[in-house]
Design an enzyme around this catalytic site. Structure first.
Site, PDB file in Angstrom:
ATOM      1  CG  ASP A 112     -35.492   5.121  -7.082  1.00  0.00           C
ATOM      2  OD1 ASP A 112     -36.499   5.218  -6.367  1.00  0.00           O
ATOM      3  OD2 ASP A 112     -35.507   5.230  -8.322  1.00  0.00           O
ATOM      4  CB  CYS A 143       6.489  22.857 -10.413  1.00  0.00           C
ATOM      5  SG  CYS A 143       8.255  22.582 -10.717  1.00  0.00           S
ATOM      6  CG  ASP A 160     -34.694   8.183 -11.623  1.00  0.00           C
ATOM      7  OD1 ASP A 160     -35.795   7.810 -12.024  1.00  0.00           O
ATOM      8  OD2 ASP A 160     -34.562   9.069 -10.739  1.00  0.00           O
ATOM      9  CB  CYS A 182       8.854  18.651  -8.382  1.00  0.00           C
ATOM     10  SG  CYS A 182       9.253  20.397  -8.074  1.00  0.00           S
ATOM     11  CG  ASP A 198     -34.529   8.761  -7.026  1.00  0.00           C
ATOM     12  OD1 ASP A 198     -35.397   8.531  -6.163  1.00  0.00           O
ATOM     13  OD2 ASP A 198     -34.433   8.109  -8.078  1.00  0.00           O
TER      14      ASP A 198
END
Length: 770
Positions: free
Chosen positions: A454, A26, A664, A23, A668
């Site tokens: 891009d 825990c 890419d 749970c 970038d």
């Protein structure tokens, strides 16, 4: 992966298997135990996978010490090894079988007796002495005592052991509530029976032995169904890991022999034979081909792709119809498949901001429920038992109300609400070639207002192709192409490769140049067929002409938005004669138009960003119908543009725009880092080098819209799960406290809430996102 480098040079990440968590409480205990260790910076626990990821300083602690601390807190833990997923699957199967046995034994003990009990209630004349009345206990009473005692000892032992261990550490968990609930029902019934036998009251009160047995059986059944559901939710990673075969055919070119060896024994540079229909065992480069390769399970691309000599292939993909000999390029954890699995595991172990509220509530949930149970007992006592303590029926109502509160309030559903949905969502993404590095990104992706794309390598292929040749001075197209290809064949420039490739495609035969020199940034100066040939940009022609003004052909308007390569001859007198022009473009990807339309349908504003010339960028933007266009920008300027867009206000929400950048991942990188969400287009073999929050392995633009839809669907399911978990407790606890719900109904409802949450998460697998 037992340990992988963290983002800091001093910190490391280690993954641990954690057994025994049931749970949200825990989870809180495990996090607390690990976080107390010196040098531990953070701990993320995935309840659904039984896994903890800890970031720590190796100078202050180590994985073994962290695992020992977690084990000391009551949950068996160990650092994950190379076979972590297989070990986790074995544990899950053992866990499921264990609960199945308990559930079957519990049902066998409870259901026949419970059925007989109700039959005697419906047909009392047929069984006049089957249940307790003024005559005292009967065979039915003693049978209920025996079967419930067996259930308490056999089935309840797991709950009592866990609850005792928690109490020993002055904490509590879900099993605390279950153990107390079963004990209240059983102990009350035992005391009531003993009190009647000792003459404390004249009639035998209603006994609830079978409720104690029934609730243990139902909760065990719920745990079994939950364990099965967890296995289903974690199937995505297991399917990925099973893609790569265990063995490979190592190939010897000297004697053309082959030897079957474990994949783990392969080294970089080894040659491997892959037969038609076999899976490619490891990341490699094709030496002999060609063949069609099905990469759908890695990249999400549905159609096989042709792989020739020199092409890269990814381990785990399937060779379809040809014989390949490949050279190993990556091994072990460096392979694309290993990195994909690692990324998915990391994503599933991290937590989105939406889970913070659930964690905060879960940390105090069990103590609060214990308090509610105590208050319920005191309230019922004050209402009736304080003045009529000898009335056993009032004590029965107190016992039932307290028992129902304790049972129905177990926080399993709360702990599973978020991780179950994340496991399914990230697993779906991985199967479609969408890797989510950070779950925070999943939450941000659904809130994106604006997406900036891009051009080169993202919208376009990133490789120029020849689209037009304009010959002059009586030259033919193939003559221009022959001279240009001969001059360019030793150049590594992308434009040169495009020219040579186009010549091959057209079947043009060309010779080697007698002389060859590269003019950096300008082009090539070569001697071909006894002629001095210049091929490059206008500046190259101007540089080598002894005339101030060279006559340029009037055909330039045909090349709007294209890159122009001039082919010229330098004569003996130093004059330059332009022989022709070659026009090239960076081709738009075939799927770009549909992908852009999908993004528009998602309600996103689209921007276009490139370092290329304005004409080239405008051409692509116009063809695709893109909005705001930025051209000729340097990498650092891209980040500034993203920053400026983030400072704008949305006309719909009136808050700052949330901007995603798609690129890419190389030039970038600054913009990807600056954006609220970075989506990197990349190949599987270079997956680790990408900088985006979301990585599209196959490079398909369809993955952009798919990742947004996946984000929205996953976050929608998470909210539904949290609502189900919260509303269940909000409505159920007051009903239980008022005595409306019996312990059996409470146990069934608690188990049902867990199954509903996991079932709702598994529903994600059937939601169409592409």
């Amino acid at each position: 992966m037992s340990a992988i480098s963290g983002s800091s040079s001093q910190l490391k990440d280690a993954a641990f298997s954690v057994q025994g968590m049931d749970c949200a409480s825990c989870v809180a205990h495990v996090q607390k135990a690990a976080s107390k260790m010196p040098g531990v910076e953070s701990c993320n626990v995935n309840l659904a996978r039984g896994r903890a990821t800890v970031r720590f300083d190796p100078a202050l602690t180590n994985p073994q010490s962290i695992a020992a601390a977690i084990t000391e807190s009551g949950y068996v833990s160990s650092p994950e090894g190379d076979n972590a997923e297989a070990e986790r699957l074995d544990h899950q199967m053992h866990h499921a079988r264990s609960w199945f046995r308990r559930a079957m034994v519990g049902i066998a003990l409870w259901l026949p007796v419970e059925t007989t009990h109700w039959l005697t209630q419906l047909f009392p004349s047929a069984h006049p002495h089957a249940h307790g009345d003024a005559m005292g206990p009967t065979w039915m009473t003693w049978l209920s005592l025996i079967t419930s005692t067996i259930a308490i000892v056999y089935i309840g032992s797991a709950f009592y052991r866990s609850a005792f261990n928690a109490a020993r550490r002055l904490t509590s968990n879900m099993d605390t509530l279950i153990a107390l609930g079963a004990s209240v029902a059983y102990d009350y019934s035992a005391i009531a029976l003993l009190g009647y036998l000792l003459g404390w009251w004249k009639t035998l009160p209603q006994l609830y032995f079978m409720e104690a047995a029934g609730l243990l059986a139902l909760i065990s059944l719920g745990h079994w169904l939950e364990a099965r559901s967890r296995q289903s939710a974690g199937n995505a990673i297991r399917q990925l890991m099973q893609l790569a075969p265990a063995t490979a055919l190592r190939f010897s070119p000297e004697d053309q022999s082959q030897e079957e060896v474990p994949v783990s024994s392969l080294n970089v540079g080894d040659l491997v034979l892959v037969r038609p229909g076999d899976r490619i065992p490891i990341d490699s480069e094709v030496v002999q081909g060609p063949s069609s390769v099905d990469e759908s399970m890695i990249t999400g691309e549905p159609l096989p792709v042709t792989r020739n000599a020199g092409d890269r292939v990814i381990g785990g993909t399937q060779n379809v119809d040809g014989r390949l000999i490949i050279r190993v390029t990556r091994t072990g954890s460096e392979t694309a498949l290993s990195q994909i699995v690692q990324l998915v595991e990391t994503a599933q172990s991290s937590k989105p901001p939406i889970q913070q509220l659930a964690d905060q509530i879960a940390a105090v949930f069990v103590p609060v429920v214990l308090g509610i149970g105590l208050f319920t007992g005191i309230a019922w006592y004050a209402w009736g038992a304080a003045h009529h303590w000898e009335n056993a029926e009032i004590w029965a109502k107190i016992a039932l109300a307290v028992c129902s509160v304790l049972i129905i309030a177990c926080p399993c559903a709360l702990g599973l609400a978020v991780p179950a949905a994340l496991m399914v969502g990230t697993g779906m993404g991985a199967k479609k070639g969408i890797l989510i590095r950070d779950i925070d990104a999943l939450q941000k992706a659904e809130r994106i207002d604006t997406m900036v794309l891009d051009k080169t390598g993202t919208i376009t292929r990133g490789k120029p192709v020849v689209t037009q040749i304009i010959p002059m001075n009586g030259m033919a197209e193939n003559d221009i192409l022959r001279l240009a290809a001969a001059a360019e064949q030793f150049s590594e420039h992308p434009l040169a490769k495009a020219v040579v490739s186009h010549a091959h495609e057209r079947g043009v035969v060309f010779s080697e140049p007698q002389k060859f020199a590269i003019e950096p940034g300008l082009g090539v100066d070569a001697v071909v067929e006894g002629m001095r040939i210049l091929i490059g940009n206008r500046a190259l022609i101007d540089k080598h002409s002894n005339q101030k003004v060279v006559h340029w052909p009037p055909a330039l308007d045909r090349f709007a938005g294209r890159t122009i390569v001039y082919v010229a001859q330098v004569k003996d007198d130093g004059s330059t004669n332009v022989l022709g022009e070659i026009g090239m473009i960076d081709e738009i990807k075939p799927e770009a138009t549909k992908a852009i339309q999908e993004l528009k349908e998602l309600g996103l504003s689209l921007g276009f960003l490139s370092g290329d010339r304005h004409e080239a960028v405008e051409r692509v933007a116009k063809e695709l119908g893109l909005g705001e266009v930025f051209s000729g920008v340097r990498p650092e300027e891209k980040a500034q543009i993203i920053r400026e867009m983030q400072n704008r206000k949305s006309q719909i929400t009136h808050r700052n725009l949330i901007v995603a950048m798609v690129g890419d991942g190389i030039n970038d990188a600054p913009a990807l880092a600056q954006a609220n969400l970075g989506i990197a287009i990349g190949s599987g073999s270079d997956i680790a080098k990408e900088t985006g929050d979301i990585v599209l392995v196959g490079g398909s633009l369809h993955g952009i819209a798919t990742s947004i839809r996946l984000s929205r669907a996953t976050m929608r399911v998470i909210r539904q799960n949290l609502f189900l978990a919260f509303i269940y407790n909000v409505l159920a606890i007051p009903l239980a406290a008022m005595g409306v719900l019996s312990p059996l109904i409470a146990a069934g409802a608690m188990a049902l809430s867990d199954i509903m949450v996991i079932g709702n998460a598994l529903r994600l697998r059937y939601i169409r996102i592409d």
